[in-house]
Design a protein around this motif. Structure first.
Motif, mmCIF file in Angstrom:
data_model
loop_
_atom_site.group_PDB
_atom_site.id
_atom_site.type_symbol
_atom_site.label_atom_id
_atom_site.label_comp_id
_atom_site.label_asym_id
_atom_site.label_seq_id
_atom_site.Cartn_x
_atom_site.Cartn_y
_atom_site.Cartn_z
ATOM 1 N N ASN A 1 0.840 -1.184 0.000
ATOM 2 C CA ASN A 1 0.000 0.000 0.000
ATOM 3 C C ASN A 1 0.884 1.245 0.000
ATOM 4 O O ASN A 1 2.107 1.164 0.122
ATOM 5 N N THR A 2 0.274 2.406 -0.101
ATOM 6 C CA THR A 2 0.978 3.623 -0.486
ATOM 7 C C THR A 2 2.240 3.886 0.320
ATOM 8 O O THR A 2 3.337 4.016 -0.240
ATOM 9 N N LEU A 3 2.137 3.984 1.646
ATOM 10 C CA LEU A 3 3.299 4.385 2.431
ATOM 11 C C LEU A 3 4.381 3.316 2.391
ATOM 12 O O LEU A 3 5.562 3.621 2.180
ATOM 13 N N CYS A 4 3.993 2.055 2.605
ATOM 14 C CA CYS A 4 4.996 0.990 2.541
ATOM 15 C C CYS A 4 5.620 0.916 1.152
ATOM 16 O O CYS A 4 6.823 0.661 1.019
ATOM 17 N N ALA A 5 4.809 1.143 0.122
ATOM 18 C CA ALA A 5 5.332 1.062 -1.242
ATOM 19 C C ALA A 5 6.421 2.100 -1.474
ATOM 20 O O ALA A 5 7.510 1.783 -1.969
ATOM 21 N N VAL A 6 6.153 3.350 -1.098
ATOM 22 C CA VAL A 6 7.142 4.403 -1.363
ATOM 23 C C VAL A 6 8.359 4.272 -0.452
ATOM 24 O O VAL A 6 9.446 4.754 -0.782
ATOM 25 N N MET A 7 8.193 3.587 0.674
ATOM 26 C CA MET A 7 9.315 3.361 1.586
ATOM 27 C C MET A 7 10.138 2.127 1.225
ATOM 28 O O MET A 7 11.120 1.821 1.880
ATOM 29 N N GLY A 8 9.686 1.394 0.203
ATOM 30 C CA GLY A 8 10.470 0.247 -0.254
ATOM 31 C C GLY A 8 9.714 -1.057 -0.352
ATOM 32 O O GLY A 8 10.290 -2.080 -0.722
ATOM 33 N N GLY A 9 8.422 -1.061 -0.035
ATOM 34 C CA GLY A 9 7.642 -2.291 -0.069
ATOM 35 C C GLY A 9 7.573 -2.917 -1.454
ATOM 36 O O GLY A 9 7.656 -4.143 -1.595
ATOM 37 N N ASP A 10 7.411 -2.078 -2.481
ATOM 38 C CA ASP A 10 7.364 -2.611 -3.847
ATOM 39 C C ASP A 10 8.674 -3.309 -4.201
ATOM 40 O O ASP A 10 8.680 -4.384 -4.813
ATOM 41 N N THR B 1 14.049 -4.248 4.643
ATOM 42 C CA THR B 1 14.771 -3.939 3.413
ATOM 43 C C THR B 1 14.734 -5.197 2.555
ATOM 44 O O THR B 1 14.436 -6.293 3.054
ATOM 45 N N PRO B 2 15.052 -5.088 1.272
ATOM 46 C CA PRO B 2 15.123 -6.310 0.460
ATOM 47 C C PRO B 2 16.078 -7.343 1.049
ATOM 48 O O PRO B 2 15.778 -8.538 1.067
ATOM 49 N N ALA B 3 17.223 -6.891 1.565
ATOM 50 C CA ALA B 3 18.200 -7.825 2.123
ATOM 51 C C ALA B 3 17.664 -8.515 3.377
ATOM 52 O O ALA B 3 17.799 -9.739 3.539
ATOM 53 N N SER B 4 17.041 -7.752 4.286
ATOM 54 C CA SER B 4 16.539 -8.368 5.515
ATOM 55 C C SER B 4 15.365 -9.303 5.210
ATOM 56 O O SER B 4 15.224 -10.357 5.839
ATOM 57 N N ALA B 5 14.523 -8.938 4.233
ATOM 58 C CA ALA B 5 13.392 -9.787 3.870
ATOM 59 C C ALA B 5 13.864 -11.106 3.274
ATOM 60 O O ALA B 5 13.322 -12.178 3.582
ATOM 61 N N LYS B 6 14.892 -11.048 2.443
ATOM 62 C CA LYS B 6 15.421 -12.280 1.853
ATOM 63 C C LYS B 6 16.048 -13.174 2.912
ATOM 64 O O LYS B 6 15.931 -14.403 2.849
#
Length: 247
Positions: free
Chosen positions: A102-111, A162-167
């Motif tokens: 959603n909007t805030l998570c997306a602009v903060m890096g969710g996408d 972050t992408p790294a922490s999520a992976k």
């Protein structure tokens, strides 16, 4: 067949029943759930969680069971089960990984997190890894915008990702290594989570005490309303460890 979901041929046969021993166990649990409500049909949501805890998703057999114990039609049960995204309609992994886009998570890096996880795991949205460990999906809102970007695993929070922490999280889940939520109770499997959501106690030692409350970013408004001065650093920047609450 017009696609993988729709048949234009013979009507679908009635759903099979559970094996007798499973049926008896679920009926005992269902009786306990139904007794909590003045009207039995109000127990449908927790009963759907109950049958989901049996097979990891809501099957036609599970919907038949709910209909029979609540004296509803299967159409009525299906209408509810298909409305709420918390009910899985097909087999899924031991760990449901939801990334807020959603909007805030997306602009903060969710996408970016979601796209990298899809590539890293080799799955698309609402798909499960070959080992049956992780089902990945995007979620419209995890109701934790003050910790964006947020990811959830079996409805437990993983904040400021972050992408790294999520992976790393999904790699640890697949490898069977311990994974601790940012806040909330320790992780358990999706089936175990479904049983807790059905209203049965989490009997793991220390799990209830670990649930905690809102984090400091969520409480800043309350502190201001009380005339308190909030901490300057409400949420620690991603990649940094907390060195002290008052920093």
């Amino acid at each position: 067949m017009t696609d993988g979901q729709t048949s234009l041929g013979m009507p679908q046969l009635p759903a099979p029943d559970y094996p007798a021993e499973v049926r008896a166990r679920l009926e005992a649990d269902a009786k306990e759930i139904i007794a909590r409500y003045p009207g039995s049909r109000s127990a449908l949501l927790p009963l759907l969680h109950l049958v989901q805890s049996e097979e990891g998703h809501v099957t036609r057999t599970g919907m038949r069971f709910c209909a029979e114990v609540l004296d509803l039609t299967t159409a009525e049960v299906t209408a509810v089960a298909t409305f709420y995204t918390m009910y899985r309609r097909k087999p899924s992994g031991d760990y449901q990984v939801g990334v807020c886009t959603n909007t805030l998570c997306a602009v903060m890096g969710g996408d970016a997190i979601f796209e990298e996880l899809k590539e890293h795991l080799g799955v698309g949205n609402d798909e499960t890894t070959e080992d049956g460990k992780v089902t990945l999906e995007h979620i419209e809102c995890n109701a934790a915008c003050d910790f964006a970007p947020v990811m959830m695993v079996n409805w437990e929070f993983f904040d400021n990702q972050t992408p790294a922490s999520a992976k790393k999280i999904v790699d640890d889940l697949r490898a069977g290594r311990p994974v601790e939520p940012t806040r909330g109770a320790p992780l358990c499997t999706y089936k175990e989570t479904a049983r807790i959501l059905a209203g049965f106690p989490d009997e793991r030692e220390g799990a209830v005490e670990a649930t905690g409350g809102a984090g400091p970013a969520s409480l800043v408004g309350l502190r201001l309303a009380k005339g308190e001065t909030p901490h300057h650093k409400i949420v620690h920047p991603r990649g940094e460890s907390a060195s002290g609450e008052g920093e």
